[in-house]
Design an enzyme around this catalytic site. Structure first.
Site, PDB file in Angstrom:
ATOM      1  N   ASP A   1       0.820  -1.202   0.000  1.00 18.96           N
ATOM      2  CA  ASP A   1       0.000   0.000   0.000  1.00 18.96           C
ATOM      3  C   ASP A   1       0.861   1.261   0.000  1.00 18.96           C
ATOM      4  O   ASP A   1       0.798   2.065   0.916  1.00 18.96           O
ATOM      5  CB  ASP A   1      -0.924  -0.065   1.241  1.00 18.96           C
TER       6      ASP A   1
ATOM      7  N   GLU B   1       1.335  -0.836  14.033  1.00 18.13           N
ATOM      8  CA  GLU B   1       0.373  -0.037  13.269  1.00 18.13           C
ATOM      9  C   GLU B   1      -0.973  -0.108  13.962  1.00 18.13           C
ATOM     10  O   GLU B   1      -1.432  -1.195  14.330  1.00 18.13           O
ATOM     11  CB  GLU B   1       0.183  -0.566  11.830  1.00 18.13           C
TER      12      GLU B   1
ATOM     13  N   TYR C   1      -6.249  -3.161  13.067  1.00 15.69           N
ATOM     14  CA  TYR C   1      -7.213  -2.155  12.603  1.00 15.69           C
ATOM     15  C   TYR C   1      -8.622  -2.456  13.092  1.00 15.69           C
ATOM     16  O   TYR C   1      -9.579  -2.322  12.354  1.00 15.69           O
ATOM     17  CB  TYR C   1      -7.144  -2.064  11.069  1.00 15.69           C
TER      18      TYR C   1
ATOM     19  N   GLU D   1       3.888  -7.914   7.468  1.00 11.72           N
ATOM     20  CA  GLU D   1       2.626  -8.562   7.122  1.00 11.72           C
ATOM     21  C   GLU D   1       2.737  -9.683   6.103  1.00 11.72           C
ATOM     22  O   GLU D   1       2.023  -9.690   5.092  1.00 11.72           O
ATOM     23  CB  GLU D   1       1.622  -7.510   6.655  1.00 11.72           C
TER      24      GLU D   1
HETATM   25  C1  GCB Z   1      -1.134  -2.276   6.687  1.00 13.75           C
HETATM   26  C2  GCB Z   1       0.148  -2.126   5.974  1.00 13.75           C
HETATM   27  C3  GCB Z   1       0.415  -0.708   5.525  1.00 13.75           C
HETATM   28  C4  GCB Z   1      -0.873  -0.088   5.016  1.00 13.75           C
HETATM   29  C5  GCB Z   1      -1.878  -0.079   6.134  1.00 13.75           C
HETATM   30  C6  GCB Z   1      -3.229   0.525   5.717  1.00 13.75           C
HETATM   31  O1  GCB Z   1      -1.386  -3.198   7.403  1.00 13.75           O
HETATM   32  O2  GCB Z   1       1.251  -2.612   6.689  1.00 13.75           O
HETATM   33  O3  GCB Z   1       1.398  -0.713   4.537  1.00 13.75           O
HETATM   34  O4  GCB Z   1      -0.688   1.190   4.498  1.00 13.75           O
HETATM   35  O5  GCB Z   1      -2.110  -1.383   6.548  1.00 13.75           O
HETATM   36  O6  GCB Z   1      -3.435   1.694   5.909  1.00 13.75           O
HETATM   37  O7  GCB Z   1      -4.029  -0.211   5.169  1.00 13.75           O
END
Ligand code: GCB
Length: 590
Positions: free
Chosen positions: A157, A499, A462, A406
């Site tokens: 991404d 993250e 997330y 990931e």
């Molecule tokens: C993730 C990735 C990262 C993305 C992020 C997202 O898990 O490691 O590269 O930018 O999610 O914002 O989806």
């Protein structure tokens, strides 16, 4: 390989500037001038310096061309071209002669050019591509549709910017030169025993090694390259309180002429992982900070030192103490500045996209599959690790290696693959730093197969965004449940969130606090922090992302940007920034 420095025995020239550039849309003879060039600033990505969508998105091969001059006297020296990074893969031509090839877009390489140069004006061409596939790091799904046309779906991404991203430097040495210095050390209380690992190329008569402190005082010295130097009363490098020593190595001929001199900065600190904590110099360290990207207007992924400096100052002011070089090793000057400012860094190799069915929305199409059957990345993965550790081993800021972001760590074959990668990493690192693999939600605590191999559990989560969207109560429950399982499985390992984040459009407000608004981002983080603060084994929070960054256009990527930044791409703070400022500047983990 040593970072290019000008010393009494070494000259150094920076070849940054405007170079000629063109896409390889016809056969190009490296002995001739490029037939159809335009001007392009180096170092920088080429993609955002032009207003041509087709060229911006082009996948394939490209060329750069420039001239450099060699003065008569310089012909007696050893001349070397050093490339900070060319993304992704390249070939180097001097005066039409191919003198080097390099795979991988985020680490330096260099080549001796003596057999190709002459006094006066010389021609330098760089042929490079932005092609990624199932063998490269990062990975992509690549199809050659014939006659040089490609279709490529990246499995990550961020925009696949390419070009000469870091400086190109021409330096000289004598025929006898220092080729490698690693400042390895053991610590016993306030005493530090330094066992430098120094490689010399060519003949020399004698050597001198000195350790200098920050006041430029010599505090230890030796006449042998394999001697041990002792710092009796060590001033430790500490998080956000840096202290750097310098190791100076001099080589002399039999007639006592100085042949080479080089000075390497280093810091002394210890790292230990035990009792679900991460210790630096014997003190538990809680990671506060961000995942970041090298990404800025017009330069793309090209080095932007003023911005790096600004970002560090913003982070420092808000009480952040660390970052991860998501998802590739950053520019070397940025690493040196991190050392000097005391930032704690998780250094990540560009192993992103080791998940065959990766989809940016982490959605249903990401079924567990046969990643480890179809990917053939082992060789390039090791190559990238070797180059990262060779470059970064002496940075005191680097406290842990992240050997992948990931990957499909829940698919059969993952354990075998990462056992080999992690053993390899530990063997390469003279400091034997902890090693991690950053875990994806799809491979949660119930599915992951590689946790036993890791020193620290690093999670990208997330809850409240890609899952439990707009339901923060449910998100908290799910997060707490998963955390408890990780902790049951690995009670001694610290857990760091590498993250967490929610896309947020700067300036979008909502009395209902709906997703994408600045209010939702604030509530999202508060919900996550509530859980972290109640788990003593959670030892860090690195938010995704420090700033909005450019990625591939997509339905959930407004304006082709990932908007999870705490700051916009222009570094305007969103509502959450002030909250973090208060949290981090007053933070004490219970
Ligand atoms: C993730 C990735 C990262 C993305 C992020 C997202 O898990 O490691 O590269 O930018 O999610 O914002 O989806």
């Amino acid at each position: 390989m040593l970072y290019p420095e000008q010393t009494v025995t070494r000259t150094l020239e920076d070849l940054s500037g405007l170079w000629k550039f063109q896409v390889e849309d016809q056969e190009i003879d490296p002995k001739q001038a490029l037939p159809n060039p335009m001007w392009m600033a180096v170092p920088a990505s080429f993609n955002d310096q032009i207003v041509d969508r087709k060229l911006h998105d082009h996948i394939g091969w490209f060329w750069y061309e420039t001239k450099f001059n060699i003065p008569v006297d310089q012909m007696k020296k050893r001349n070397v071209l050093h490339f900070g990074s060319v993304t992704q893969n390249c070939e180097i031509y001097v005066n039409g002669l191919k003198i080097a090839e390099h795979i991988g877009g985020f680490t330096p390489f260099e080549v001796e050019i003596d057999k190709a140069i002459h006094e006066g004006e010389n021609d330098l061409k760089v042929r490079f591509n932005n092609l990624l596939d199932n063998t490269t790091i990062p990975t992509a799904d690549l199809k050659n549709t014939g006659s040089g046309d490609y279709q490529m779906r990246t499995r990550f991404d961020f925009f696949n910017y390419s070009g000469i991203h870091r400086r190109v430097q021409l330096y000289t040495t004598n025929r006898t030169y220092l080729d490698h210095i690693a400042v390895n050390y053991d610590v016993e209380g306030s005493k530090t025993m330094i066992h430098p690992d120094i490689h010399v190329f060519g003949n020399y008569g004698s050597a001198k090694i000195k350790v200098l402190d920050e006041d430029n005082q010599i505090i230890a010295q030796s006449d042998s390259l394999d001697g041990t130097l002792v710092i009796a009363n060590t001033h430790r490098w500490q998080p956000m309180n840096a202290y750097l020593y310098r190791l100076q190595v001099e080589l002399f001929s039999n007639k006592n002429e100085l042949l080479d001199v080089y000075t390497q900065e280093f810091g002394v600190r210890t790292i230990e992982v035990k009792d679900h904590k991460f210790f630096i110099n014997g003190m538990p360290f809680y990671f506060k900070g961000f995942g970041r990207h090298e990404d800025s207007l017009a330069r793309g992924k090209g080095v932007n030192l003023p911005l790096v400096n600004l970002d560090y100052h913003i982070m420092k002011k808000m009480g952040a103490n660390s970052f991860r070089t998501s998802h590739y090793p950053y520019d070397e000057e940025a690493m040196r500045l991190a050392d000097r400012m005391g930032f704690v860094v998780i250094d990540e190799v560009p192993a992103v996209g080791l998940f065959e069915s990766f989809n940016v929305s982490l959605g249903g199409r990401m079924q567990a599959g046969e990643t480890w059957v179809h990917m053939n990345t082992m060789k390039n993965h090791k190559h990238a690790l070797r180059e990262m550790i060779e470059r970064d081993h002496d940075h005191p800021s680097v406290v842990m290696w992240s050997v992948a972001n990931e990957p499909a760590s829940h698919e059969p074959g993952a354990h075998e693959y990462f056992k080999e990668i992690i053993d390899y990493t530990k063997k390469l690192d003279p400091q034997k730093r902890p090693v991690t693999v950053v875990n994806i939600m799809n491979a949660d605590a119930t599915k992951d197969l590689i946790g036993d191999l890791l020193d620290v559990v690093c999670l990208n989560r997330y809850y409240g965004w890609y899952v439990d969207f707009d339901d923060l109560e449910q998100a908290k429950d799910q997060l707490q449940k998963e955390l408890s399982i990780w902790n049951e499985k690995f009670p001694d390992k610290p857990i760091i969130f590498t993250e967490i984040g929610a896309d947020t459009v700067s300036g979008m407000h909502s009395v209902m606090r709906t997703p994408y608004s600045e209010e939702y981002q604030l509530d999202y983080y508060k919900a996550n922090f509530e859980i972290f603060d109640n788990c003593d084994y959670v030892q860090g929070e690195q938010l995704w992302n420090f700033a909005d960054f450019v990625t591939e256009p997509g339905m959930i990527r407004i304006g082709a940007e990932n908007r999870k930044g705490v700051f916009t791409r222009n570094r305007e703070p969103k509502l959450i920034a002030e909250y973090l400022n208060n949290r981090w500047n007053n933070f004490h983990k219970k």
